[in-house]
Scaffold this motif. Sequence first.
Motif, mmCIF file in Angstrom:
data_model
loop_
_atom_site.group_PDB
_atom_site.id
_atom_site.type_symbol
_atom_site.label_atom_id
_atom_site.label_comp_id
_atom_site.label_asym_id
_atom_site.label_seq_id
_atom_site.Cartn_x
_atom_site.Cartn_y
_atom_site.Cartn_z
ATOM 1 N N GLU A 213 -17.110 21.942 -10.661
ATOM 2 C CA GLU A 213 -17.702 20.699 -10.165
ATOM 3 C C GLU A 213 -16.775 19.950 -9.211
ATOM 4 O O GLU A 213 -17.211 19.448 -8.171
ATOM 5 N N THR A 214 -15.485 19.879 -9.546
ATOM 6 C CA THR A 214 -14.564 19.105 -8.717
ATOM 7 C C THR A 214 -14.264 19.769 -7.376
ATOM 8 O O THR A 214 -13.677 19.134 -6.498
ATOM 9 N N ARG A 215 -14.657 21.020 -7.206
ATOM 10 C CA ARG A 215 -14.417 21.729 -5.949
ATOM 11 C C ARG A 215 -15.653 21.775 -5.048
ATOM 12 O O ARG A 215 -15.607 22.346 -3.957
ATOM 13 N N LEU A 216 -16.742 21.178 -5.506
ATOM 14 C CA LEU A 216 -17.937 21.097 -4.672
ATOM 15 C C LEU A 216 -17.696 20.213 -3.462
ATOM 16 O O LEU A 216 -17.013 19.181 -3.553
ATOM 17 N N HIS A 217 -18.248 20.608 -2.329
ATOM 18 C CA HIS A 217 -18.157 19.777 -1.127
ATOM 19 C C HIS A 217 -18.858 18.441 -1.406
ATOM 20 O O HIS A 217 -19.926 18.409 -2.024
ATOM 21 N N PRO A 218 -18.269 17.317 -0.966
ATOM 22 C CA PRO A 218 -18.886 16.007 -1.228
ATOM 23 C C PRO A 218 -20.351 15.934 -0.781
ATOM 24 O O PRO A 218 -21.164 15.268 -1.436
ATOM 25 N N ASP A 219 -20.672 16.595 0.326
ATOM 26 C CA ASP A 219 -22.051 16.547 0.812
ATOM 27 C C ASP A 219 -23.007 17.397 -0.023
ATOM 28 O O ASP A 219 -24.232 17.254 0.089
ATOM 29 N N ASP A 220 -22.461 18.292 -0.836
ATOM 30 C CA ASP A 220 -23.296 19.183 -1.638
ATOM 31 C C ASP A 220 -23.346 18.788 -3.112
ATOM 32 O O ASP A 220 -24.208 19.281 -3.852
ATOM 33 N N HIS A 221 -22.408 17.941 -3.540
ATOM 34 C CA HIS A 221 -22.226 17.672 -4.963
ATOM 35 C C HIS A 221 -23.488 17.148 -5.636
ATOM 36 O O HIS A 221 -23.949 17.700 -6.646
ATOM 37 N N ALA A 222 -24.055 16.091 -5.115
ATOM 38 C CA ALA A 222 -25.196 15.457 -5.773
ATOM 39 C C ALA A 222 -26.377 16.407 -5.893
ATOM 40 O O ALA A 222 -26.983 16.544 -6.970
ATOM 41 N N GLN A 223 -26.705 17.097 -4.805
ATOM 42 C CA GLN A 223 -27.855 17.998 -4.837
ATOM 43 C C GLN A 223 -27.607 19.199 -5.750
ATOM 44 O O GLN A 223 -28.516 19.641 -6.470
ATOM 45 N N ALA A 224 -26.381 19.731 -5.733
ATOM 46 C CA ALA A 224 -26.064 20.878 -6.584
ATOM 47 C C ALA A 224 -26.164 20.513 -8.060
ATOM 48 O O ALA A 224 -26.705 21.282 -8.873
ATOM 49 N N MET A 225 -25.666 19.330 -8.433
ATOM 50 C CA MET A 225 -25.732 18.893 -9.816
ATOM 51 C C MET A 225 -27.170 18.614 -10.239
ATOM 52 O O MET A 225 -27.576 18.934 -11.361
ATOM 53 N N PHE A 243 -24.063 26.383 -1.849
ATOM 54 C CA PHE A 243 -23.235 25.185 -1.732
ATOM 55 C C PHE A 243 -21.862 25.603 -1.222
ATOM 56 O O PHE A 243 -21.570 26.798 -1.075
ATOM 57 N N ARG A 244 -21.030 24.617 -0.973
ATOM 58 C CA ARG A 244 -19.670 24.887 -0.497
ATOM 59 C C ARG A 244 -18.655 24.517 -1.575
ATOM 60 O O ARG A 244 -18.779 23.476 -2.228
ATOM 61 N N LEU A 245 -17.651 25.380 -1.750
ATOM 62 C CA LEU A 245 -16.558 25.126 -2.683
ATOM 63 C C LEU A 245 -15.232 25.104 -1.930
ATOM 64 O O LEU A 245 -15.029 25.864 -0.987
ATOM 65 N N ARG A 246 -14.353 24.225 -2.388
ATOM 66 C CA ARG A 246 -13.050 24.062 -1.724
ATOM 67 C C ARG A 246 -12.117 25.209 -2.087
ATOM 68 O O ARG A 246 -11.886 25.532 -3.245
ATOM 69 N N HIS A 247 -11.588 25.850 -1.076
ATOM 70 C CA HIS A 247 -10.618 26.934 -1.224
ATOM 71 C C HIS A 247 -9.231 26.350 -1.485
ATOM 72 O O HIS A 247 -8.974 25.168 -1.243
ATOM 73 N N LYS A 248 -8.334 27.182 -1.969
ATOM 74 C CA LYS A 248 -6.959 26.744 -2.227
ATOM 75 C C LYS A 248 -6.286 26.242 -0.961
ATOM 76 O O LYS A 248 -5.444 25.333 -1.011
ATOM 77 N N ASP A 249 -6.656 26.805 0.196
ATOM 78 C CA ASP A 249 -6.032 26.395 1.449
ATOM 79 C C ASP A 249 -6.655 25.124 2.029
ATOM 80 O O ASP A 249 -6.271 24.679 3.114
ATOM 81 N N GLY A 250 -7.608 24.525 1.303
ATOM 82 C CA GLY A 250 -8.202 23.263 1.735
ATOM 83 C C GLY A 250 -9.515 23.413 2.498
ATOM 84 O O GLY A 250 -10.238 22.429 2.680
#
Length: 358
Positions: A213-225, A243-250
């Motif tokens: 959940e914490t790695r979801l892109h801010p624009d995708d978080h609400a809809q994904a949840m 959806f988009r998830l944040r990679h280790k490299d940012g």
Amino acid sequence: MNTRTKDIAAARGKPTHSSVPDNPESTLTEDALSNSQAHLSCAFQDAAIGMALVGLDGHWLQVNPALCKLVGYTQPELLATTFQAITHPDDLDTDLAFVRQVLASEIPTYQMEKRYFHKQGHIVWILLDVSLVRDPATHPLFFIAQIQDISKRKWAEEALRTSQEMLHQALQASNTGLWVWNTESNEVSYSKEWKGQLGYKEAELTDDFQTWETRLHPDDHAQAMTYLRAYTAQPVGDYQYEFRLRHKDGTYRWIETRATFVTEPDGRQIRLLGSHTDITARKHMETTLRESEAWHQTMIEAIPQQVWTARPDGTLEYVNRRVLDYFGCQEDDLLGWEWESVLHPDDLPACQESWCQR
């Protein structure tokens, strides 16, 4: 009684034969002892697993039919050799090390899995349990070995390892990670490939819901949840979302997830089993294609010539602004027309012939 049996009996401190005593009570005691020894002998001979008495040097002193059947040798053939001779060389050093420890009273018994060579040449996996018999003065006499055939289990384990390795390679090749979420306890498990998609080693990410959940892109978080809660509340069909998830490299990676509930033995559906596929390359390609189409659309609209496209039956499916200006109508008025309907009758045959050739 053969020589080896006499040696065993002598080592145990028992006579190989006896005369009939005069004392009736002694006779009863010896009869009971004889019956007991007969029962033990039957238990040894009729045991479902391999059993053997083994000399301190490794020679087989006594073997039962189950052991002979296990390794394919007759009793005389086994008694003429040693356990070392039929043990796989990769297992022999470990076995002998245990033998030395038992003889040195460092351990009372030992158990190990090892391989024997069958008389026909193939490998037989066995579970070996060994104990040492000592005389009253604690001098070692011989070993007692119990030998169970575990070949089927070992082959099944090997087949499972092979299957898991093939699955691992398939997941790596397809860039797919697996996850399991217990919706009742909120426990989550992520595969090594799941974590690798985001640039992490297996130990670098914890197996909990917040990791996702914490790695979801801010624009995708609400809809994904929202989609996830709706599906778990009413699981109709398969769970599928992008959806988009944040990679280790940012950076962010596009992920397509698919999942379905697993039905428990009691009929409940509380575990969601799913996969993550990295579709970043596909998303970039789609974006590039859209941008290319938009650029070409702009170019076509900007040129001074009339441009139109039609289906094989001649029905118009696209016209540019120049065509609309020429006919003085809107796009909806032209789309669906057949181009033949706007041609002069004298030009129609030649145009139809040219159209059919293309």
